[in-house]
Design an enzyme around this catalytic site. Structure first.
Site, PDB file in Angstrom:
ATOM      1  N   ASP A  47     -53.037 -36.593 -14.517  1.00  0.00           N
ATOM      2  CA  ASP A  47     -53.264 -35.900 -13.241  1.00  0.00           C
ATOM      3  C   ASP A  47     -53.539 -34.426 -13.516  1.00  0.00           C
ATOM      4  O   ASP A  47     -52.628 -33.671 -13.861  1.00  0.00           O
ATOM      5  CB  ASP A  47     -52.021 -36.050 -12.349  1.00  0.00           C
ATOM      6  CG  ASP A  47     -52.216 -35.407 -10.984  1.00  0.00           C
ATOM      7  OD1 ASP A  47     -52.652 -36.107 -10.061  1.00  0.00           O
ATOM      8  OD2 ASP A  47     -51.936 -34.190 -10.850  1.00  0.00           O
ATOM      9  N   TYR A  52     -56.019 -26.027 -12.098  1.00  0.00           N
ATOM     10  CA  TYR A  52     -55.091 -25.875 -13.231  1.00  0.00           C
ATOM     11  C   TYR A  52     -55.734 -25.194 -14.437  1.00  0.00           C
ATOM     12  O   TYR A  52     -55.046 -24.807 -15.375  1.00  0.00           O
ATOM     13  CB  TYR A  52     -54.519 -27.234 -13.681  1.00  0.00           C
ATOM     14  CG  TYR A  52     -53.733 -27.998 -12.635  1.00  0.00           C
ATOM     15  CD1 TYR A  52     -53.361 -27.419 -11.429  1.00  0.00           C
ATOM     16  CD2 TYR A  52     -53.351 -29.312 -12.858  1.00  0.00           C
ATOM     17  CE1 TYR A  52     -52.659 -28.138 -10.474  1.00  0.00           C
ATOM     18  CE2 TYR A  52     -52.639 -30.036 -11.913  1.00  0.00           C
ATOM     19  CZ  TYR A  52     -52.306 -29.442 -10.719  1.00  0.00           C
ATOM     20  OH  TYR A  52     -51.602 -30.159  -9.790  1.00  0.00           O
ATOM     21  N   LYS A  81     -58.589 -32.641  -8.805  1.00  0.00           N
ATOM     22  CA  LYS A  81     -58.463 -32.211  -7.406  1.00  0.00           C
ATOM     23  C   LYS A  81     -59.433 -31.073  -7.138  1.00  0.00           C
ATOM     24  O   LYS A  81     -59.700 -30.250  -8.020  1.00  0.00           O
ATOM     25  CB  LYS A  81     -57.031 -31.734  -7.113  1.00  0.00           C
ATOM     26  CG  LYS A  81     -55.958 -32.671  -7.623  1.00  0.00           C
ATOM     27  CD  LYS A  81     -54.556 -32.254  -7.254  1.00  0.00           C
ATOM     28  CE  LYS A  81     -53.529 -33.077  -8.005  1.00  0.00           C
ATOM     29  NZ  LYS A  81     -53.211 -32.562  -9.362  1.00  0.00           N
ATOM     30  N   HIS A 114     -56.957 -30.896  -2.632  1.00  0.00           N
ATOM     31  CA  HIS A 114     -55.675 -30.396  -3.146  1.00  0.00           C
ATOM     32  C   HIS A 114     -54.695 -30.020  -2.016  1.00  0.00           C
ATOM     33  O   HIS A 114     -53.515 -30.354  -2.059  1.00  0.00           O
ATOM     34  CB  HIS A 114     -55.935 -29.197  -4.061  1.00  0.00           C
ATOM     35  CG  HIS A 114     -54.911 -28.988  -5.120  1.00  0.00           C
ATOM     36  ND1 HIS A 114     -55.220 -28.584  -6.401  1.00  0.00           N
ATOM     37  CD2 HIS A 114     -53.568 -29.135  -5.101  1.00  0.00           C
ATOM     38  CE1 HIS A 114     -54.101 -28.487  -7.118  1.00  0.00           C
ATOM     39  NE2 HIS A 114     -53.081 -28.809  -6.339  1.00  0.00           N
TER      40      HIS A 114
HETATM   41  P1  NAD Z   1     -42.193 -31.931 -13.022  1.00  0.00           P
HETATM   42  O1  NAD Z   1     -41.369 -32.269 -11.856  1.00  0.00           O
HETATM   43  O2  NAD Z   1     -42.958 -33.014 -13.699  1.00  0.00           O
HETATM   44  O3  NAD Z   1     -41.331 -31.185 -14.130  1.00  0.00           O
HETATM   45  C1  NAD Z   1     -40.490 -30.125 -13.780  1.00  0.00           C
HETATM   46  C2  NAD Z   1     -39.852 -29.491 -14.988  1.00  0.00           C
HETATM   47  O4  NAD Z   1     -39.130 -30.457 -15.749  1.00  0.00           O
HETATM   48  C3  NAD Z   1     -40.842 -28.871 -15.954  1.00  0.00           C
HETATM   49  O5  NAD Z   1     -40.445 -27.538 -16.143  1.00  0.00           O
HETATM   50  C4  NAD Z   1     -40.673 -29.633 -17.245  1.00  0.00           C
HETATM   51  O6  NAD Z   1     -40.742 -28.790 -18.364  1.00  0.00           O
HETATM   52  C5  NAD Z   1     -39.284 -30.217 -17.131  1.00  0.00           C
HETATM   53  N1  NAD Z   1     -39.147 -31.502 -17.859  1.00  0.00           N
HETATM   54  C6  NAD Z   1     -40.116 -32.417 -18.091  1.00  0.00           C
HETATM   55  N2  NAD Z   1     -39.626 -33.474 -18.760  1.00  0.00           N
HETATM   56  C7  NAD Z   1     -38.311 -33.225 -18.957  1.00  0.00           C
HETATM   57  C8  NAD Z   1     -37.261 -33.948 -19.593  1.00  0.00           C
HETATM   58  N3  NAD Z   1     -37.496 -35.145 -20.139  1.00  0.00           N
HETATM   59  N4  NAD Z   1     -36.027 -33.407 -19.596  1.00  0.00           N
HETATM   60  C9  NAD Z   1     -35.798 -32.201 -19.020  1.00  0.00           C
HETATM   61  N5  NAD Z   1     -36.739 -31.462 -18.405  1.00  0.00           N
HETATM   62  C10 NAD Z   1     -37.992 -31.970 -18.384  1.00  0.00           C
HETATM   63  O7  NAD Z   1     -43.169 -30.715 -12.605  1.00  0.00           O
HETATM   64  P2  NAD Z   1     -44.574 -30.457 -11.984  1.00  0.00           P
HETATM   65  O8  NAD Z   1     -45.515 -30.144 -13.087  1.00  0.00           O
HETATM   66  O9  NAD Z   1     -44.361 -29.466 -10.923  1.00  0.00           O
HETATM   67  O10 NAD Z   1     -45.069 -31.811 -11.286  1.00  0.00           O
HETATM   68  C11 NAD Z   1     -45.710 -32.875 -11.984  1.00  0.00           C
HETATM   69  C12 NAD Z   1     -47.194 -32.909 -11.709  1.00  0.00           C
HETATM   70  O11 NAD Z   1     -47.449 -33.036 -10.306  1.00  0.00           O
HETATM   71  C13 NAD Z   1     -47.938 -31.610 -12.064  1.00  0.00           C
HETATM   72  O12 NAD Z   1     -48.035 -31.394 -13.439  1.00  0.00           O
HETATM   73  C14 NAD Z   1     -49.208 -31.840 -11.336  1.00  0.00           C
HETATM   74  O13 NAD Z   1     -50.033 -32.757 -12.040  1.00  0.00           O
HETATM   75  C15 NAD Z   1     -48.691 -32.414 -10.025  1.00  0.00           C
HETATM   76  N6  NAD Z   1     -48.496 -31.388  -8.975  1.00  0.00           N
HETATM   77  C16 NAD Z   1     -49.317 -31.414  -7.877  1.00  0.00           C
HETATM   78  C17 NAD Z   1     -49.178 -30.490  -6.861  1.00  0.00           C
HETATM   79  C18 NAD Z   1     -50.077 -30.580  -5.658  1.00  0.00           C
HETATM   80  O14 NAD Z   1     -50.090 -29.651  -4.845  1.00  0.00           O
HETATM   81  N7  NAD Z   1     -50.828 -31.644  -5.502  1.00  0.00           N
HETATM   82  C19 NAD Z   1     -48.190 -29.487  -6.940  1.00  0.00           C
HETATM   83  C20 NAD Z   1     -47.351 -29.471  -8.055  1.00  0.00           C
HETATM   84  C21 NAD Z   1     -47.495 -30.431  -9.049  1.00  0.00           C
END
Ligand code: NAD
Length: 288
Positions: A47, A52, A81, A114
């Site tokens: 994704d 990004y 997106k 988005h």
């Molecule tokens: P996430 O919820 O996937 O991760 C949050 C945090 O957790 C990160 O800082 C990461 O380093 C940490 N983490 C990851 N794996 C871990 C583990 N195994 N143990 C401990 N910590 C861990 O965060 P995200 O990137 O905000 O969301 C996931 C995806 O959703 C994004 O990368 C993106 O592709 C999508 N997204 C979309 C929108 C939108 O507006 N459509 C907004 C935000 C994110």
């Protein structure tokens, strides 16, 4: 344990791998290495987004994994997106061309608006462009992100085409029961963004359930999404965490455990949004 291979069938007949990798906030180099690590760990869904700034490196990682014989293009499901600034019929179609050039692909598997940015009032024309892109075959499936009932009503009324997915903020502490039910009633699959929340991995309920299964808190939260039929793509820049997040096929939560995690919605220390409220977001988004 291994990466799950479960898929969800979308309302247009295409299937999407339920577990993927998200690449928001990864530098181009990190997006490359995380995408390679995810494919090596069995993940088949990535994704990304024009906003990004790492579509080119995701595309390069895909091309290199294909060249190295790890996967074929058709094994993979790639989402991108449209950034807010490119909304509007002509601008959106042009921006898709730029995204495809960046990715080095002739089509994406899923293209999303988005944010609706209701105040700009361009989301209906933008959705018409998405319908055109699907007819052209440049986007296999089309969907939206951060949409709510009023704006969903309008784009469906204008085109007769229901989005295949709605990608919204969901994590323990923000389980979004209402928008999920609304999506479901329309035949729209729900994707969870920021699925791991912020700080909630240290919640005592999640730590207890992790200990019961002998897994990590992140693996418990990923299962909470999967076991409820949500599509989820956790992000990490660290290859060992990418592998950990993929390694969730060998256990599932009991209904009571799912319910206990959902109840974190009522814990004021952990509940609420991380990102912008889509009704207000213009450029006041997490990407601003
Ligand atoms: P996430 O919820 O996937 O991760 C949050 C945090 O957790 C990160 O800082 C990461 O380093 C940490 N983490 C990851 N794996 C871990 C583990 N195994 N143990 C401990 N910590 C861990 O965060 P995200 O990137 O905000 O969301 C996931 C995806 O959703 C994004 O990368 C993106 O592709 C999508 N997204 C979309 C929108 C939108 O507006 N459509 C907004 C935000 C994110």
């Amino acid at each position: 344990m291994t990466a799950p291979t479960d898929t969800i069938t979308l309302n247009d007949g295409h299937t999407i791998p339920q577990l993927g990798l998200g690449v928001w906030e990864l530098t181009p180099e990190e997006a490359y290495s995380s995408t390679r690590a995810a494919i090596a760990a069995g993940i088949r869904h990535i994704d990304t987004a024009a906003g990004y700034g790492n579509e080119a490196e995701v595309g390069r990682a895909v091309a290199d994994a294909v060249a190295d014989g790890e996967v074929t293009r058709d094994d993979l499901f790639i989402t991108t997106k449209l950034w807010n600034a490119d909304q509007g019929y002509d601008d959106a179609l042009e921006a898709l061309g730029v995204s495809l050039d960046n990715l080095g692909l002739d089509h994406v598997d899923l293209w999303l608006i988005h944010w609706p940015v209701e105040k700009w009032d361009r989301y209906v024309d933008t959705w018409k462009a998405f319908v055109t892109a699907r007819e052209e075959g440049r986007a296999r499936s089309i969907g939206v992100s951060n949409f709510y009932p009023e704006v969903l009503d309008e784009i469906v009324r204008a085109t007769g085409v229901t989005p295949a997915v709605n990608q919204i903020e969901i994590h323990p502490g923000l389980s979004q029961q209402e928008q999920r039910a609304d999506n479901q009633a329309r035949g729209i699959a729900t994707e969870s963004w920021s699925p791991l929340g912020r700080g909630v991995l240290g919640h005592p309920v999640i730590e207890k359930i992790a200990a019961e299964h002998g897994v990590t808190p992140a693996q418990v939260v990923i299962r909470w999404h999967l076991d409820q039929g949500l599509i989820v793509f956790p992000r990490s820049r660290r290859p060992e965490r990418v592998a950990e997040n993929a390694d969730v096929a060998g256990f599932s939560l009991t209904p009571d455990q799912v319910e206990a995690i959902t109840a974190i919605d009522d814990d004021p220390d952990y509940s609420g949004r991380i990102g912008a409220d889509p009704r207000d977001a213009v450029f006041g988004t997490p990407l601003a």
